[in-house]
Motif scaffolding. Structure first.
Motif, short mmCIF file in Angstrom:
data_model
loop_
_atom_site.label_atom_id
_atom_site.label_comp_id
_atom_site.label_asym_id
_atom_site.label_seq_id
_atom_site.Cartn_x
_atom_site.Cartn_y
_atom_site.Cartn_z
N ALA A 233 -2.27 10.39 -5.83
CA ALA A 233 -2.61 8.97 -5.77
C ALA A 233 -3.21 8.50 -7.09
O ALA A 233 -2.85 7.43 -7.60
CB ALA A 233 -3.58 8.71 -4.62
N ARG B 149 4.34 7.12 2.29
CA ARG B 149 4.51 6.01 3.22
C ARG B 149 4.24 4.70 2.48
O ARG B 149 3.40 4.63 1.58
CB ARG B 149 3.47 6.21 4.33
N ASP C 277 -10.40 4.86 0.07
CA ASP C 277 -9.21 5.43 0.70
C ASP C 277 -8.40 6.14 -0.38
O ASP C 277 -7.52 5.57 -0.99
CB ASP C 277 -8.40 4.30 1.36
N ASP D 142 -2.99 0.60 -4.03
CA ASP D 142 -2.77 -0.75 -3.55
C ASP D 142 -2.34 -1.63 -4.71
O ASP D 142 -2.93 -1.58 -5.78
CB ASP D 142 -4.12 -1.24 -2.98
N GLN E 295 1.07 5.34 0.16
CA GLN E 295 0.24 6.47 0.58
C GLN E 295 0.81 7.77 0.02
O GLN E 295 2.03 7.97 0.05
CB GLN E 295 0.18 6.52 2.09
N ALA F 88 0.86 -1.19 0.00
CA ALA F 88 0.00 0.00 0.00
C ALA F 88 0.89 1.24 0.00
O ALA F 88 1.80 1.35 0.83
CB ALA F 88 -0.90 -0.01 1.23
N HIS G 157 -6.18 8.40 -0.73
CA HIS G 157 -4.76 8.75 -0.69
C HIS G 157 -3.86 7.54 -0.92
O HIS G 157 -2.66 7.67 -0.96
CB HIS G 157 -4.40 9.38 0.66
N THR G 158 -4.48 6.36 -1.03
CA THR G 158 -3.69 5.14 -1.06
C THR G 158 -3.83 4.41 -2.39
O THR G 158 -4.91 4.37 -2.98
CB THR G 158 -4.15 4.20 0.08
#
Lengths: 272, 321
Positions: free
Chosen positions: B250, B299, B268, B273, B243, B241, B270-271
């Motif tokens: 994103a 992150r 979500d 995957d 971030q 993941a 901002h993420t």
């Protein structure tokens, strides 16, 4: 993996002792009886409390109501005490239900069922321990009776036979309560289920008063029901009078109760 | 002369074959099969009411199955229950010890009911009390024991006759983590001495740690079976993941990483995957690409599939996965 079950491999031979014979049944029953008696000594308050109620009844009927109750030809205290003994045994039998319900609720019966012990020892040990407990309680109640003026009017042998009648009656009742104990989920439920069964039997009886003073329909039942017959037999053996009739009637009741309820309790134990 | 006992799978401590048990309308078990090879640990996993305890009760001869067959330690549980009882130990959530007796008295009673002599029962009780660190509490009533001590005594009671097969029904349910890990060590010790174990549990961590193989039971059926690693691999690989500081970043990154199978989940924003298809080199390639496009990652998290994921996915979609 189910195909694997078909693969042949010699299995363990059976061990030499089957563990189901009569000798093992006796030994396991003794082990379970010992366990139950030991638990009773660890909880002396249970024994004490099972004496409190009858002692209150002794005091109440001896000193409060006794003066108002006339029993022709007998001191009321002599009439009363055998009734109190039967009452004590009857309500004491509730402990059989409580003990079994507790063992079931705590999961102990589950463990015992997974052991290679005799199947009959759990109920046998319970009933036997409660019977031994009854002997102790009856003796204590006789001593309390002596303190408040109760006197036997026969000989030692007949008095012992009277104790025997009470113990045998308790043994019969134990099967009723074993059945109740195994049919409910916990000790509180056992207690709640037992009281409504025992209260009418104990109070609508000749244990405290002469049934001829009751309404006809109630008196008819009160003369014939098992608590009255046990009381009558204990009175005859401890105080005098014809014994054969009441003793036979009491033993027949006990036999009938045991013959019907013991198999039901055992079946219930096997199935639950 | 033919053997009075049915034959079992070679080396199998427990074979359950098509077990069915109905309670009125409730189908507690609806055809469950599994086996426990000798000396191994099978974890039986499942939510409450899945049928785990019913299976244990059949294997310990407490219940008879409506259909199907079970062979424990080489003996058929229906045909020769008393022989089975000699060869098993049962402990756990529902098997109990007597609260009003001392630890020593409990073990001696179980010894007597297993038909040991009085002296042997006493000796074995002392041995077990020592082995389970209960010697100091041996002469105290069990009602004064802590939860962990009770479970240890319960397990000790199951071991009085050195049974080759042990059935543990949720042995650590309700225990604190320290007591749980104590009990795990004890069970591992027994297994290393050659005891075969069937263990039911709701704790995936417990199955992961103790069990060689796992059977997931749901609604009376086997929903999945395999080693912990096999069950986890069913859920696919480790996922990464990434971030980002903003939704736009994103979205751009998800677009740029399309070839890697990246998704930009709605929930979500901002993420991003993506599956870790090629291990560490994938991470390097992804980061290089993002660096080249000037998309700065805030992150990075790696998600290993856990048995919990497996469990939830199996029991929430009727065993499709």
């Amino acid at each position: 993996m189910t195909a694997a079950t078909a693969m042949a491999l010699p299995s363990h031979p059976p061990m030499s002792e089957p563990g189901t014979g009569f000798r093992w049944a006796v030994r396991d029953t003794i082990a379970m009886t010992g366990r139950n008696l030991r638990v009773m000594t660890r909880l002396p308050q249970v024994l004490v409390f099972s004496l409190v109620q009858p002692v209150i009844f002794v005091l109440m009927f001896r000193y409060v109501f006794g003066g108002a109750i006339q029993i022709p030809g007998r001191d009321y205290v002599d009439y009363l005490m055998p009734g109190i003994f039967v009452q004590t045994v009857s309500f004491g039998a509730i402990n059989t239900a409580i003990g079994l319900a507790e063992d079931k609720n705590k999961g102990l019966l589950e463990r015992l069922r997974s052991l290679p012990m005799s199947r009959s020892a759990v109920l046998g040990g319970r009933v036997l321990a409660d019977t031994i407990r009854n002997v102790v309680i009856i003796v204590l109640m006789i001593l309390i009776g002596l303190l408040v003026g109760f006197r036997t009017h026969t000989n030692l042998l007949l008095v012992l036979a009277g104790i025997g009648i009470l113990v045998v009656f308790g043994f019969g009742l134990a099967w009723l309560f074993a059945l109740i104990g195994l049919s409910v989920t916990n000790a509180e439920a056992a207690q709640a289920a037992a009281f409504p069964i025992m209260a009418p039997l104990v109070f609508a009886s000749n244990a405290f008063v002469d049934p001829s003073t009751m309404p006809d329909w109630l008196g008819w039942w009160a003369e014939r029901q098992p608590v009255s017959k046990a009381t009558e037999a204990a009175r005859a053996l401890m105080l005098g009078g014809p014994t054969a009739g009441p003793v036979t009637a009491s033993l027949l009741w006990t036999l009938g109760i045991t013959a019907v309820l013991a198999p039901l309790a055992i079946r219930r134990y096997r199935r639950s | 002369m033919s053997s009075p006992h049915p034959r079992s799978a070679a080396g199998a401590a427990i074979v359950a074959d098509g077990l069915v048990k109905h309670f009125g309308e409730v189908r507690a078990l609806d055809g469950v099969s599994f086996d426990v090879p000798s000396g191994r640990v099978l974890g039986v996993l499942g939510p409450n009411g899945a049928g785990k305890t019913t299976a244990v009760r059949i294997l310990t001869t407490i219940l008879r199955p409506d259909h199907g067959r079970a062979v424990v330690a080489g003996v058929d549980v229906v045909a020769h229950p008393q022989e089975v009882r000699r060869r098993i130990g049962l402990a756990g959530q529902y098997a109990a010890v007597d609260e009003n007796l001392t630890g020593r008295e409990n073990l001696a009673l179980v010894g007597r009911l297993n038909h040991l002599s009085r002296a042997d029962a006493a000796t074995r009780a002392s041995e077990l009390l020592g082995q389970f660190h209960l010697t100091d509490a041996a002469n105290r009533p069990v009602r004064t024991y802590s939860g962990g001590m009770r479970r240890r005594l319960d397990l000790a009671a199951a071991l009085v006759t050195h049974p080759p097969v042990l059935l543990l029904d949720e042995p650590t349910t309700g225990l604190d983590p320290a007591s749980r890990s104590d009990l795990w060590e004890v069970i591992e010790g027994l297994v290393s001495d050659g005891t075969s174990v069937l263990l039911t549990t709701q704790y995936l961590e417990e199955a992961d740690r103790l069990a060689d193989r796992i059977v997931v039971i749901d609604r009376g059926l086997v929903a999945a079976e395999g080693t912990a690693a096999e069950l986890k691999s069913r859920l696919g690989q480790t996922r990464v993941a990434l971030q980002f500081a903003s939704v736009d970043l994103a979205a751009a990154a998800a677009h740029a990483l399309g070839d890697f199978g990246a998704v930009h989940p709605d929930g979500d924003q901002h993420t991003v995957d993506l599956p870790l298809r090629g291990g560490a080199s994938t991470v390097r390639d992804v980061l290089n690409l993002l660096h080249a496009r000037d998309l700065e990652v805030g992150r990075i998290d790696l998600h290993e599939p856990t048995l919990d994921d497996v469990f939830i996915s199996i029991t929430s979609n009727g065993g499709r996965s």
